[in-house]
Scaffold this motif. Structure first.
Motif, PDB file in Angstrom:
ATOM      1  N   MET A 279      13.028  -5.062 -22.676  1.00 40.66           N
ATOM      2  CA  MET A 279      12.565  -3.684 -22.776  1.00 40.66           C
ATOM      3  C   MET A 279      11.064  -3.666 -23.054  1.00 40.66           C
ATOM      4  O   MET A 279      10.620  -3.659 -24.196  1.00 40.66           O
ATOM      5  N   GLU A 280      10.311  -3.681 -21.989  1.00 39.10           N
ATOM      6  CA  GLU A 280       8.854  -3.715 -22.097  1.00 39.10           C
ATOM      7  C   GLU A 280       8.277  -2.582 -21.250  1.00 39.10           C
ATOM      8  O   GLU A 280       8.667  -2.408 -20.097  1.00 39.10           O
ATOM      9  N   PRO A 281       7.357  -1.776 -21.810  1.00 37.61           N
ATOM     10  CA  PRO A 281       6.781  -0.647 -21.052  1.00 37.61           C
ATOM     11  C   PRO A 281       5.777  -1.142 -20.011  1.00 37.61           C
ATOM     12  O   PRO A 281       4.564  -0.967 -20.146  1.00 37.61           O
ATOM     13  N   ALA A 282       6.309  -1.790 -18.970  1.00 39.06           N
ATOM     14  CA  ALA A 282       5.431  -2.385 -17.964  1.00 39.06           C
ATOM     15  C   ALA A 282       6.167  -2.501 -16.631  1.00 39.06           C
ATOM     16  O   ALA A 282       7.386  -2.376 -16.561  1.00 39.06           O
ATOM     17  N   PHE A 283       5.416  -2.734 -15.585  1.00 38.40           N
ATOM     18  CA  PHE A 283       5.980  -3.014 -14.265  1.00 38.40           C
ATOM     19  C   PHE A 283       5.095  -4.060 -13.588  1.00 38.40           C
ATOM     20  O   PHE A 283       3.934  -4.249 -13.962  1.00 38.40           O
ATOM     21  N   ILE A 284       5.645  -4.736 -12.601  1.00 39.79           N
ATOM     22  CA  ILE A 284       4.944  -5.832 -11.923  1.00 39.79           C
ATOM     23  C   ILE A 284       4.852  -5.517 -10.435  1.00 39.79           C
ATOM     24  O   ILE A 284       5.855  -5.161  -9.812  1.00 39.79           O
ATOM     25  N   ILE A 285       3.655  -5.627  -9.889  1.00 46.26           N
ATOM     26  CA  ILE A 285       3.454  -5.395  -8.448  1.00 46.26           C
ATOM     27  C   ILE A 285       3.105  -6.722  -7.770  1.00 46.26           C
ATOM     28  O   ILE A 285       2.295  -7.502  -8.284  1.00 46.26           O
TER      29      ILE A 285
ATOM     30  N   ILE B  57       0.839  -1.204   0.000  1.00 46.51           N
ATOM     31  CA  ILE B  57       0.000   0.000   0.000  1.00 46.51           C
ATOM     32  C   ILE B  57       0.871   1.249   0.000  1.00 46.51           C
ATOM     33  O   ILE B  57       0.604   2.214  -0.728  1.00 46.51           O
ATOM     34  N   ASN B  58       1.932   1.244   0.802  1.00 46.85           N
ATOM     35  CA  ASN B  58       2.852   2.393   0.838  1.00 46.85           C
ATOM     36  C   ASN B  58       3.506   2.616  -0.513  1.00 46.85           C
ATOM     37  O   ASN B  58       3.698   3.758  -0.950  1.00 46.85           O
ATOM     38  N   LEU B  59       3.859   1.525  -1.196  1.00 49.03           N
ATOM     39  CA  LEU B  59       4.465   1.633  -2.531  1.00 49.03           C
ATOM     40  C   LEU B  59       3.536   2.389  -3.475  1.00 49.03           C
ATOM     41  O   LEU B  59       3.982   3.235  -4.251  1.00 49.03           O
ATOM     42  N   ILE B  60       2.259   2.132  -3.371  1.00 49.81           N
ATOM     43  CA  ILE B  60       1.304   2.728  -4.307  1.00 49.81           C
ATOM     44  C   ILE B  60       0.859   4.125  -3.886  1.00 49.81           C
ATOM     45  O   ILE B  60       0.674   4.999  -4.736  1.00 49.81           O
ATOM     46  N   SER B  61       0.732   4.376  -2.568  1.00 53.51           N
ATOM     47  CA  SER B  61       0.049   5.612  -2.160  1.00 53.51           C
ATOM     48  C   SER B  61       0.767   6.494  -1.144  1.00 53.51           C
ATOM     49  O   SER B  61       0.308   7.613  -0.894  1.00 53.51           O
ATOM     50  N   LYS B  62       1.857   6.057  -0.548  1.00 55.47           N
ATOM     51  CA  LYS B  62       2.489   6.873   0.497  1.00 55.47           C
ATOM     52  C   LYS B  62       3.365   7.968  -0.116  1.00 55.47           C
ATOM     53  O   LYS B  62       4.285   7.692  -0.871  1.00 55.47           O
ATOM     54  N   LYS B  63       3.069   9.217   0.248  1.00 60.53           N
ATOM     55  CA  LYS B  63       3.854  10.340  -0.259  1.00 60.53           C
ATOM     56  C   LYS B  63       5.258  10.296   0.335  1.00 60.53           C
ATOM     57  O   LYS B  63       5.466   9.763   1.414  1.00 60.53           O
TER      58      LYS B  63
ATOM     59  N   VAL C  22       0.982  -9.055 -10.505  1.00 62.88           N
ATOM     60  CA  VAL C  22       0.220  -8.556 -11.656  1.00 62.88           C
ATOM     61  C   VAL C  22       1.106  -7.622 -12.465  1.00 62.88           C
ATOM     62  O   VAL C  22       1.751  -6.727 -11.901  1.00 62.88           O
ATOM     63  N   LYS C  23       1.138  -7.846 -13.772  1.00 63.32           N
ATOM     64  CA  LYS C  23       1.916  -6.978 -14.664  1.00 63.32           C
ATOM     65  C   LYS C  23       0.999  -5.905 -15.252  1.00 63.32           C
ATOM     66  O   LYS C  23      -0.064  -6.204 -15.782  1.00 63.32           O
ATOM     67  N   TYR C  24       1.443  -4.637 -15.151  1.00 61.78           N
ATOM     68  CA  TYR C  24       0.675  -3.503 -15.677  1.00 61.78           C
ATOM     69  C   TYR C  24       1.447  -2.830 -16.815  1.00 61.78           C
ATOM     70  O   TYR C  24       2.627  -2.492 -16.658  1.00 61.78           O
ATOM     71  N   GLY C  25       0.783  -2.634 -17.941  1.00 60.35           N
ATOM     72  CA  GLY C  25       1.375  -1.853 -19.024  1.00 60.35           C
ATOM     73  C   GLY C  25       1.154  -0.373 -18.774  1.00 60.35           C
ATOM     74  O   GLY C  25       0.034   0.031 -18.426  1.00 60.35           O
ATOM     75  N   VAL C  26       2.195   0.450 -18.923  1.00 58.95           N
ATOM     76  CA  VAL C  26       2.071   1.879 -18.596  1.00 58.95           C
ATOM     77  C   VAL C  26       1.398   2.685 -19.700  1.00 58.95           C
ATOM     78  O   VAL C  26       1.116   3.873 -19.517  1.00 58.95           O
ATOM     79  N   LYS C  27       1.132   2.050 -20.839  1.00 57.50           N
ATOM     80  CA  LYS C  27       0.474   2.756 -21.947  1.00 57.50           C
ATOM     81  C   LYS C  27      -0.862   3.329 -21.475  1.00 57.50           C
ATOM     82  O   LYS C  27      -1.668   2.646 -20.860  1.00 57.50           O
ATOM     83  N   ASP C  28      -1.069   4.611 -21.734  1.00 56.76           N
ATOM     84  CA  ASP C  28      -2.304   5.337 -21.402  1.00 56.76           C
ATOM     85  C   ASP C  28      -2.485   5.615 -19.913  1.00 56.76           C
ATOM     86  O   ASP C  28      -3.530   6.145 -19.515  1.00 56.76           O
TER      87      ASP C  28
ATOM     88  N   SER D   5      11.003  -4.829  -2.829  1.00 55.73           N
ATOM     89  CA  SER D   5      10.600  -6.220  -3.069  1.00 55.73           C
ATOM     90  C   SER D   5       9.166  -6.347  -3.591  1.00 55.73           C
ATOM     91  O   SER D   5       8.770  -7.436  -4.025  1.00 55.73           O
ATOM     92  N   TYR D   6       8.398  -5.248  -3.553  1.00 60.09           N
ATOM     93  CA  TYR D   6       7.007  -5.316  -3.986  1.00 60.09           C
ATOM     94  C   TYR D   6       6.798  -4.857  -5.425  1.00 60.09           C
ATOM     95  O   TYR D   6       5.670  -4.848  -5.913  1.00 60.09           O
ATOM     96  N   ILE D   7       7.876  -4.452  -6.097  1.00 61.90           N
ATOM     97  CA  ILE D   7       7.747  -4.047  -7.502  1.00 61.90           C
ATOM     98  C   ILE D   7       8.910  -4.622  -8.294  1.00 61.90           C
ATOM     99  O   ILE D   7      10.045  -4.687  -7.810  1.00 61.90           O
ATOM    100  N   GLU D   8       8.602  -5.073  -9.497  1.00 59.04           N
ATOM    101  CA  GLU D   8       9.617  -5.617 -10.396  1.00 59.04           C
ATOM    102  C   GLU D   8       9.450  -4.986 -11.773  1.00 59.04           C
ATOM    103  O   GLU D   8       8.380  -4.456 -12.105  1.00 59.04           O
TER     104      GLU D   8
END
Length: 385
Positions: free
Chosen positions: A277-283, A229-235, A290-296, A269-272
């Motif tokens: 060379m793929e425009p994506a990241f894994i949480i 949660i901190n990875l995604i939302s902590k300022k 889950v792999k997320y594509g950063v497109k859009d 350890s919570y993000i890969e």
């Protein structure tokens, strides 16, 4: 957690040909009749129901609008199926030519002049979708507010009364498709927060209470997802805040967003990040990776209605639509209550004066004095109302 088949993006849900269809095993006519009955039970009059369905119809027809590039014109666009415009125009009660202009061009004001700039093909689609989403969201909020008000008990309005309520939580489940974008990112973050709440109240706080009371029990281990949660939302370096930063840079790209994620969180350890060379990241979520594509990502994060669209909708002859745009439904209702209250006070005062005059021929001075606490500034308010 199992992989689910790819699901089309949100815009494809309502971008369908306006043909009727049936669902095997479902009696849609019966379901619609039940819906109408339920709406009637919570106070939606036939005229209100008609307004709601008309607006929903406008949103669906809006999704049928298609764009194409004009021949021999750089970046200029046109609407492939202009026959849809009169339908949307009639349902929203706006001028057809204004609707066409708002969906194909934007107005930019510079020093001393106003420029009309045509949308690019991708931009026009985004504006159309933003308009549909905003209308649907405003309608949804308004319906929820009306239902809540209809279910209020008079005792709930008393300060000393304990308010009884039923809460309904309706969200998407955890999502992992072949292609995951910003929508899945937001949905899964919401699920992470719910899981954290569950962990805190069912495991952590409950076990602390057992310890305090000296109760013997077998300790229950659970996965603490606070770090995710901190990875995604902590300022200030969370993914959502880095995304907001990139949205403010005109020259930002998918790659600059991904590079910023890497600089701030490589080693977490919570993000890969994929080796290729793929425009994506894994949480690493509590339910799995889950792999997320950063497109859009940036475009969807800045999704909003342009002032041109807001002005178009506020020009509608339909007061219901005008009331939904740019106005908090709670504030709208409170203002309506306030206005009704003072109108009632005016009518009550006038009726009382007439009654006193008929009974005694007096001017109603005594009655006015009795009501003076409520009508000190009534003259001013009447002019406003």
């Amino acid at each position: 957690m199992t992989k689910k088949p790819h699901r089309p993006h949100w815009e494809n849900y309502y971008e369908n040909e306006p043909d009727c269809f049936s669902v095997e095993g479902e009696d849609l006519k019966h379901d619609f009749e039940r819906l109408q009955l339920a709406m009637e039970m919570v106070g939606f009059l036939p005229t209100t129901r008609k307004r709601i369905f008309s607006l929903l119809s406008a949103i669906l027809h809006l999704g049928n609008i298609r764009y194409k590039k004009k021949i021999y014109r750089d970046d200029s666009i046109d609407i492939c199926n202009p026959e849809v415009l009169p339908v949307v125009s009639e349902l929203l009660e706006v001028k057809e030519e204004m609707l066409f202009e708002a969906l194909t061009t934007r107005k930019t004001v510079t020093v001393g002049e106003k420029l009309i700039v045509p949308y690019k093909l991708a931009e026009a689609g985004t504006v159309r979708d933003s308009m549909a989403k905003s209308l649907y969201s405003a309608l949804f909020d308004w319906i929820v507010f009306r239902i809540n008000h209809a279910l209020l008990n008079q005792r709930d309005l008393e300060e000393s009364a304990k308010i009884l309520s039923i809460g309904v939580l309706d969200i998407f489940g955890f999502e992992d498709y072949e292609s995951n974008s910003f929508e899945q990112f937001c949905i899964n973050f919401a699920n992470e927060r719910l899981q954290h709440y569950f962990n805190q109240h069912i495991f952590k706080l409950e076990q602390e209470e057992y310890r305090a009371e000296g109760i013997t029990w077998h300790n229950i281990d659970y996965i603490d997802n606070t770090s995710c949660i901190n990875l995604i939302s902590k300022k200030p370096t969370a993914l959502l805040h880095l995304l907001d930063e990139e949205c403010n840079f005109p020259q930002a790209t998918n790659q600059t967003l991904l590079d910023k994620f890497k600089r701030q969180h490589e080693g977490n350890s919570y993000i890969e990040f994929p080796a290729v060379m793929e425009p994506a990241f894994i949480i690493k979520h509590y339910a799995g990776k889950v792999k997320y594509g950063v497109k859009d990502f940036r475009e969807k994060n800045t999704d909003h209605m342009r002032p041109d669209i807001v002005a178009l909708l506020k020009s509608s002859k339909n007061a219901f639509i005008c009331g939904l745009i740019g106005i908090d439904p709670v504030a709208t209702f409170r203002w309506a209550v306030l206005r009704a209250y003072f109108r009632a006070m005016v009518a009550f005062r006038d009726a009382g004066k007439r009654h006193v005059e008929r009974r005694s021929g007096e001017s109603g001075h005594v009655f006015t004095q009795l009501c003076s606490g409520h009508i000190v500034h009534l003259g001013e308010l009447q002019r406003l109302l």
